[in-house]
Design a protein around this motif. Structure first.
Motif, PDB file in Angstrom:
ATOM      1  N   SER A  17       0.842  -1.191   0.000  1.00 46.61           N
ATOM      2  CA  SER A  17       0.000   0.000   0.000  1.00 46.61           C
ATOM      3  C   SER A  17       0.876   1.239   0.000  1.00 46.61           C
ATOM      4  O   SER A  17       2.032   1.204   0.453  1.00 46.61           O
ATOM      5  N   TYR A  58     -13.892   6.658 -10.028  1.00 44.22           N
ATOM      6  CA  TYR A  58     -12.619   5.971 -10.263  1.00 44.22           C
ATOM      7  C   TYR A  58     -12.661   5.250 -11.597  1.00 44.22           C
ATOM      8  O   TYR A  58     -13.717   4.786 -12.042  1.00 44.22           O
ATOM      9  N   VAL A  62      -8.853   0.543 -10.995  1.00 46.85           N
ATOM     10  CA  VAL A  62      -8.431   0.803  -9.609  1.00 46.85           C
ATOM     11  C   VAL A  62      -9.578   0.707  -8.613  1.00 46.85           C
ATOM     12  O   VAL A  62      -9.361   0.837  -7.404  1.00 46.85           O
ATOM     13  N   PHE A  66      -8.066   1.665  -4.850  1.00 52.38           N
ATOM     14  CA  PHE A  66      -7.633   3.041  -4.612  1.00 52.38           C
ATOM     15  C   PHE A  66      -8.787   3.843  -4.009  1.00 52.38           C
ATOM     16  O   PHE A  66      -9.947   3.648  -4.384  1.00 52.38           O
ATOM     17  N   LEU A  79      -4.361  10.130  -2.264  1.00 52.10           N
ATOM     18  CA  LEU A  79      -4.689   8.927  -3.024  1.00 52.10           C
ATOM     19  C   LEU A  79      -4.117   7.747  -2.256  1.00 52.10           C
ATOM     20  O   LEU A  79      -2.898   7.560  -2.216  1.00 52.10           O
ATOM     21  N   MET A  81      -3.552   3.971  -2.060  1.00 51.16           N
ATOM     22  CA  MET A  81      -3.474   2.863  -3.003  1.00 51.16           C
ATOM     23  C   MET A  81      -3.143   1.585  -2.244  1.00 51.16           C
ATOM     24  O   MET A  81      -2.229   1.586  -1.406  1.00 51.16           O
ATOM     25  N   ASP A  88       0.523  -0.698 -12.087  1.00 54.86           N
ATOM     26  CA  ASP A  88       0.249   0.605 -11.493  1.00 54.86           C
ATOM     27  C   ASP A  88       1.460   1.527 -11.555  1.00 54.86           C
ATOM     28  O   ASP A  88       1.369   2.700 -11.183  1.00 54.86           O
TER      29      ASP A  88
END
Length: 122
Positions: A17, A58, A62, A66, A79, A81, A88
């Motif tokens: 992440s 989105y 994602v 996300f 953001l 993730m 990505d």
């Protein structure tokens, strides 16, 4: 004068992440639309997601991984993730436009940050 400054990009492993930050000045994030775009080498710039008073949208690739959030006091957008994949990997840009109509069309955004590199690799 509108300015956007991104930070947080780095090298991570698949499945990790990462949170990117975008600090805005000269434009109020909670009254306008702020978006995240990304551009991988040799590919077109892609809209990742955006946030406005209408909510968030989105791109399909994602969704569920996300999340965009906003800190009005800091005039910043983030953001988050998760479950990152090698695909990505890209330079991630923060962009802003006046108004609240959500959009992932790059041409509708007049203000851009300098970008931050995210690399997902083992």
């Amino acid at each position: 004068q509108e300015q956007l400054v991104e930070s947080g990009g780095r090298l991570v492993q698949p499945g990790d992440s990462l949170r990117l930050s975008c600090v805005a000045s000269g434009i109020t994030v909670d009254r306008n639309t702020i978006a995240w775009f990304r551009q991988a080498p040799g590919k077109a710039r892609e809209g990742v997601g955006c946030i406005s008073s209408y909510g968030e949208i989105y791109t399909d690739s994602v969704k569920g991984r996300f999340t965009i959030s906003r800190d009005n006091a800091e005039n910043s957008v983030y953001l988050q993730m998760s479950a990152l994949k090698p695909e990505d990997t890209a330079v991630y840009y923060c962009a802003a436009k006046y108004g609240v109509q959500p959009s992932l069309v790059a041409g509708r955004y007049g203000y851009w940050g300098q970008g931050t590199q995210v690399t997902v690799s083992s």
